[in-house]
Design an enzyme around this catalytic site. Structure first.
Site, mmCIF file in Angstrom:
data_model
loop_
_atom_site.group_PDB
_atom_site.id
_atom_site.type_symbol
_atom_site.label_atom_id
_atom_site.label_comp_id
_atom_site.label_asym_id
_atom_site.label_seq_id
_atom_site.Cartn_x
_atom_site.Cartn_y
_atom_site.Cartn_z
ATOM 1 C CG ASP A 116 -1.688 1.363 1.898
ATOM 2 O OD1 ASP A 116 -2.775 1.729 0.054
ATOM 3 O OD2 ASP A 116 -1.428 1.871 2.583
ATOM 4 C CG ASP A 140 -1.651 8.013 0.111
ATOM 5 O OD1 ASP A 140 -1.666 8.897 0.696
ATOM 6 O OD2 ASP A 140 -1.897 7.410 -0.220
ATOM 7 C CG ASP A 186 -3.097 2.204 6.028
ATOM 8 O OD1 ASP A 186 -2.836 2.106 5.434
ATOM 9 O OD2 ASP A 186 -2.684 2.965 7.142
#
Length: 231
Positions: free
Chosen positions: A12, A14, A178
Protein backbone atom coordinates in the site's frame (compact mmCIF):
# COMPACT_ATOMS: atom_id res chain seq x y z
CA UNK A 1 22.28 -10.49 0.63
CA UNK A 2 19.37 -11.22 2.97
CA UNK A 3 17.35 -14.38 2.43
CA UNK A 4 13.67 -13.38 2.12
CA UNK A 5 11.02 -16.16 2.21
CA UNK A 6 8.79 -14.42 -0.37
CA UNK A 7 9.36 -13.89 -4.08
CA UNK A 8 7.38 -10.67 -4.30
CA UNK A 9 5.79 -8.02 -2.11
CA UNK A 10 2.91 -5.64 -2.69
CA UNK A 11 2.80 -2.38 -0.78
CA UNK A 12 0.00 0.00 0.00
CA UNK A 13 1.18 3.61 -0.43
CA UNK A 14 -0.44 6.11 1.96
CA UNK A 15 0.29 5.15 5.54
CA UNK A 16 2.54 2.26 4.55
CA UNK A 17 5.36 3.53 2.33
CA UNK A 18 4.65 7.26 2.51
CA UNK A 19 3.47 9.66 5.19
CA UNK A 20 1.05 11.65 3.03
CA UNK A 21 -1.60 13.02 5.38
CA UNK A 22 -0.41 16.64 5.40
CA UNK A 23 -0.67 17.05 1.63
CA UNK A 24 -3.95 15.10 1.47
CA UNK A 25 -5.36 17.16 4.34
CA UNK A 26 -4.40 20.40 2.60
CA UNK A 27 -6.20 19.24 -0.56
CA UNK A 28 -9.32 18.32 1.41
CA UNK A 29 -9.31 21.72 3.12
CA UNK A 30 -8.89 23.49 -0.21
CA UNK A 31 -12.07 21.82 -1.45
CA UNK A 32 -13.95 22.35 1.81
CA UNK A 33 -13.27 26.08 1.78
CA UNK A 34 -14.43 26.31 -1.84
CA UNK A 35 -17.66 24.62 -0.77
CA UNK A 36 -18.21 26.98 2.15
CA UNK A 37 -17.34 24.38 4.78
CA UNK A 38 -15.00 24.64 7.74
CA UNK A 39 -11.51 23.22 7.41
CA UNK A 40 -10.63 20.04 9.26
CA UNK A 41 -7.48 19.86 11.34
CA UNK A 42 -4.61 18.48 9.33
CA UNK A 43 -3.89 15.94 12.06
CA UNK A 44 -7.47 14.65 11.96
CA UNK A 45 -7.19 14.06 8.22
CA UNK A 46 -5.37 10.81 9.08
CA UNK A 47 -8.75 9.45 10.16
CA UNK A 48 -10.21 10.16 6.70
CA UNK A 49 -7.60 8.27 4.68
CA UNK A 50 -8.25 4.73 3.49
CA UNK A 51 -10.65 4.34 0.61
CA UNK A 52 -9.12 6.94 -1.69
CA UNK A 53 -9.48 10.68 -2.21
CA UNK A 54 -13.18 10.63 -3.10
CA UNK A 55 -14.16 8.79 0.08
CA UNK A 56 -11.82 11.00 2.08
CA UNK A 57 -13.54 14.18 0.88
CA UNK A 58 -17.01 12.62 1.16
CA UNK A 59 -16.44 11.81 4.84
CA UNK A 60 -15.34 15.39 5.54
CA UNK A 61 -18.34 16.86 3.70
CA UNK A 62 -20.85 14.48 5.26
CA UNK A 63 -19.58 15.38 8.72
CA UNK A 64 -20.66 18.97 8.00
CA UNK A 65 -24.08 18.29 6.49
CA UNK A 66 -23.36 16.89 3.04
CA UNK A 67 -23.87 18.23 -0.49
CA UNK A 68 -25.92 17.44 -3.60
CA UNK A 69 -24.05 15.09 -5.94
CA UNK A 70 -23.30 17.69 -8.63
CA UNK A 71 -21.85 20.13 -6.12
CA UNK A 72 -19.79 17.39 -4.51
CA UNK A 73 -18.35 16.44 -7.92
CA UNK A 74 -17.24 20.04 -8.41
CA UNK A 75 -15.42 20.05 -5.07
CA UNK A 76 -13.91 16.64 -5.76
CA UNK A 77 -12.45 17.85 -9.06
CA UNK A 78 -11.07 20.93 -7.30
CA UNK A 79 -9.48 18.72 -4.67
CA UNK A 80 -7.83 16.51 -7.30
CA UNK A 81 -6.51 19.53 -9.16
CA UNK A 82 -5.01 20.99 -6.00
CA UNK A 83 -3.51 17.67 -4.97
CA UNK A 84 -2.00 17.08 -8.39
CA UNK A 85 -0.10 20.36 -8.07
CA UNK A 86 0.82 19.94 -4.39
CA UNK A 87 1.21 16.22 -3.71
CA UNK A 88 4.81 16.13 -2.51
CA UNK A 89 5.12 19.31 -0.47
CA UNK A 90 5.24 17.55 2.91
CA UNK A 91 4.95 13.91 1.82
CA UNK A 92 7.95 11.72 2.65
CA UNK A 93 8.86 8.05 2.97
CA UNK A 94 8.57 6.62 6.47
CA UNK A 95 11.85 6.04 8.31
CA UNK A 96 13.61 2.95 6.99
CA UNK A 97 11.70 2.72 3.71
CA UNK A 98 14.61 3.47 1.39
CA UNK A 99 16.98 1.15 3.24
CA UNK A 100 14.54 -1.77 3.47
CA UNK A 101 13.49 -1.46 -0.17
CA UNK A 102 17.16 -1.52 -1.18
CA UNK A 103 17.74 -4.66 0.90
CA UNK A 104 14.72 -6.36 -0.64
CA UNK A 105 15.85 -5.42 -4.16
CA UNK A 106 19.37 -6.73 -3.48
CA UNK A 107 17.77 -10.00 -2.35
CA UNK A 108 15.92 -10.36 -5.65
CA UNK A 109 12.47 -9.63 -4.26
CA UNK A 110 10.11 -8.16 -6.85
CA UNK A 111 7.94 -5.30 -5.63
CA UNK A 112 4.72 -3.53 -6.56
CA UNK A 113 2.57 -0.72 -5.21
CA UNK A 114 -1.18 -1.22 -4.86
CA UNK A 115 -2.97 1.95 -3.80
CA UNK A 116 -6.43 3.47 -4.01
CA UNK A 117 -4.80 6.72 -5.08
CA UNK A 118 -5.19 7.31 -8.84
CA UNK A 119 -2.29 5.65 -10.64
CA UNK A 120 -1.02 8.86 -12.21
CA UNK A 121 -0.89 10.57 -8.81
CA UNK A 122 0.88 7.61 -7.23
CA UNK A 123 3.47 7.45 -10.00
CA UNK A 124 3.99 11.21 -9.80
CA UNK A 125 4.62 11.19 -6.04
CA UNK A 126 6.91 8.17 -6.20
CA UNK A 127 8.86 9.77 -9.05
CA UNK A 128 9.31 13.04 -7.15
CA UNK A 129 10.59 11.09 -4.14
CA UNK A 130 12.95 9.02 -6.33
CA UNK A 131 11.28 5.74 -5.38
CA UNK A 132 9.49 4.78 -8.60
CA UNK A 133 12.30 2.56 -9.89
CA UNK A 134 11.98 0.20 -6.92
CA UNK A 135 8.67 -1.13 -8.21
CA UNK A 136 7.85 -3.26 -11.22
CA UNK A 137 4.32 -1.91 -11.36
CA UNK A 138 2.12 0.69 -9.70
CA UNK A 139 -1.55 -0.21 -9.56
CA UNK A 140 -3.85 2.66 -8.61
CA UNK A 141 -7.48 2.91 -7.69
CA UNK A 142 -8.38 3.49 -11.34
CA UNK A 143 -5.96 1.00 -12.93
CA UNK A 144 -8.30 -1.99 -13.04
CA UNK A 145 -11.21 -0.15 -14.61
CA UNK A 146 -14.77 -0.34 -13.32
CA UNK A 147 -16.96 -3.26 -12.37
CA UNK A 148 -20.55 -3.91 -13.39
CA UNK A 149 -21.71 -1.53 -10.66
CA UNK A 150 -19.78 1.33 -12.25
CA UNK A 151 -17.33 1.54 -9.35
CA UNK A 152 -13.57 1.24 -9.74
CA UNK A 153 -12.15 -2.19 -8.90
CA UNK A 154 -10.03 -0.84 -6.08
CA UNK A 155 -9.24 -2.20 -2.62
CA UNK A 156 -10.94 -3.89 -0.78
CA UNK A 157 -11.63 -5.67 -4.08
CA UNK A 158 -8.90 -8.31 -4.55
CA UNK A 159 -8.37 -7.56 -8.26
CA UNK A 160 -5.53 -5.02 -7.77
CA UNK A 161 -3.63 -7.36 -5.44
CA UNK A 162 -4.07 -10.26 -7.86
CA UNK A 163 -2.80 -8.05 -10.70
CA UNK A 164 0.25 -7.07 -8.65
CA UNK A 165 0.98 -10.70 -7.92
CA UNK A 166 0.76 -11.58 -11.61
CA UNK A 167 2.97 -8.63 -12.58
CA UNK A 168 5.66 -9.75 -10.15
CA UNK A 169 5.84 -13.34 -11.34
CA UNK A 170 3.05 -15.25 -9.59
CA UNK A 171 5.43 -16.54 -6.92
CA UNK A 172 5.10 -16.44 -3.14
CA UNK A 173 3.52 -13.05 -2.55
CA UNK A 174 2.78 -11.03 0.58
CA UNK A 175 0.95 -7.72 0.96
CA UNK A 176 1.69 -4.85 3.36
CA UNK A 177 -0.94 -2.25 4.30
CA UNK A 178 -2.41 -0.22 7.12
CA UNK A 179 -6.19 -0.54 6.77
CA UNK A 180 -9.13 -2.89 6.56
CA UNK A 181 -9.18 -2.17 2.81
CA UNK A 182 -5.70 -3.72 2.54
CA UNK A 183 -6.44 -6.74 4.70
CA UNK A 184 -9.70 -7.52 2.94
CA UNK A 185 -8.08 -7.19 -0.50
CA UNK A 186 -5.23 -9.50 0.50
CA UNK A 187 -7.60 -12.03 2.03
CA UNK A 188 -9.73 -11.97 -1.12
CA UNK A 189 -6.61 -12.58 -3.19
CA UNK A 190 -5.54 -15.44 -0.94
CA UNK A 191 -2.19 -13.94 0.08
CA UNK A 192 -0.74 -13.27 3.55
CA UNK A 193 -0.86 -9.70 4.82
CA UNK A 194 1.17 -7.60 7.23
CA UNK A 195 -0.38 -4.60 9.00
CA UNK A 196 1.59 -1.36 9.36
CA UNK A 197 0.71 -0.19 12.87
CA UNK A 198 2.53 3.11 12.35
CA UNK A 199 0.16 4.10 9.52
CA UNK A 200 -3.38 5.48 9.31
CA UNK A 201 -5.10 2.38 10.65
CA UNK A 202 -8.91 2.55 10.58
CA UNK A 203 -9.01 0.00 13.40
CA UNK A 204 -6.55 -0.82 16.17
CA UNK A 205 -3.67 -2.53 14.31
CA UNK A 206 -4.03 -5.87 16.07
CA UNK A 207 -7.73 -5.91 15.20
CA UNK A 208 -7.21 -5.54 11.44
CA UNK A 209 -6.97 -9.31 11.01
CA UNK A 210 -3.49 -9.37 9.47
CA UNK A 211 -1.06 -12.27 9.78
CA UNK A 212 1.57 -10.03 11.37
CA UNK A 213 1.83 -6.46 12.67
CA UNK A 214 4.88 -4.20 12.45
CA UNK A 215 5.46 -1.04 14.47
CA UNK A 216 7.95 0.43 11.99
CA UNK A 217 9.00 -0.21 8.42
CA UNK A 218 12.33 -1.48 9.73
CA UNK A 219 10.40 -4.37 11.28
CA UNK A 220 9.22 -5.65 7.90
CA UNK A 221 12.00 -8.12 7.08
CA UNK A 222 11.93 -9.81 10.53
CA UNK A 223 8.13 -10.09 10.19
CA UNK A 224 8.47 -11.65 6.73
CA UNK A 225 11.03 -14.14 8.05
CA UNK A 226 8.68 -15.10 10.88
CA UNK A 227 5.78 -15.51 8.47
CA UNK A 228 7.89 -17.65 6.18
CA UNK A 229 8.98 -19.88 9.05
CA UNK A 230 5.37 -20.36 10.13
CA UNK A 231 4.16 -21.46 6.67
Amino acid sequence: MTDIPFDAIGFDLDGTLLDTFRDLGAAVNHALVLGGFSEVSIESSKDLIGGGAKIMLARAVEAQGGLPEDEFRRLYKAMLGYYEANNAVHTAPYPGVREVLATLADSGVRMAVVTNKFEAFARNVLTQLDLIDAFETVIGGDSMGKGEDGQFLAKPHPAPVLAAREATGDGLFVFIGDSTYDVRAARGAGVPVVAAAYGYCDRPPHELGADAVIDSFAGLIPALNALGAAN
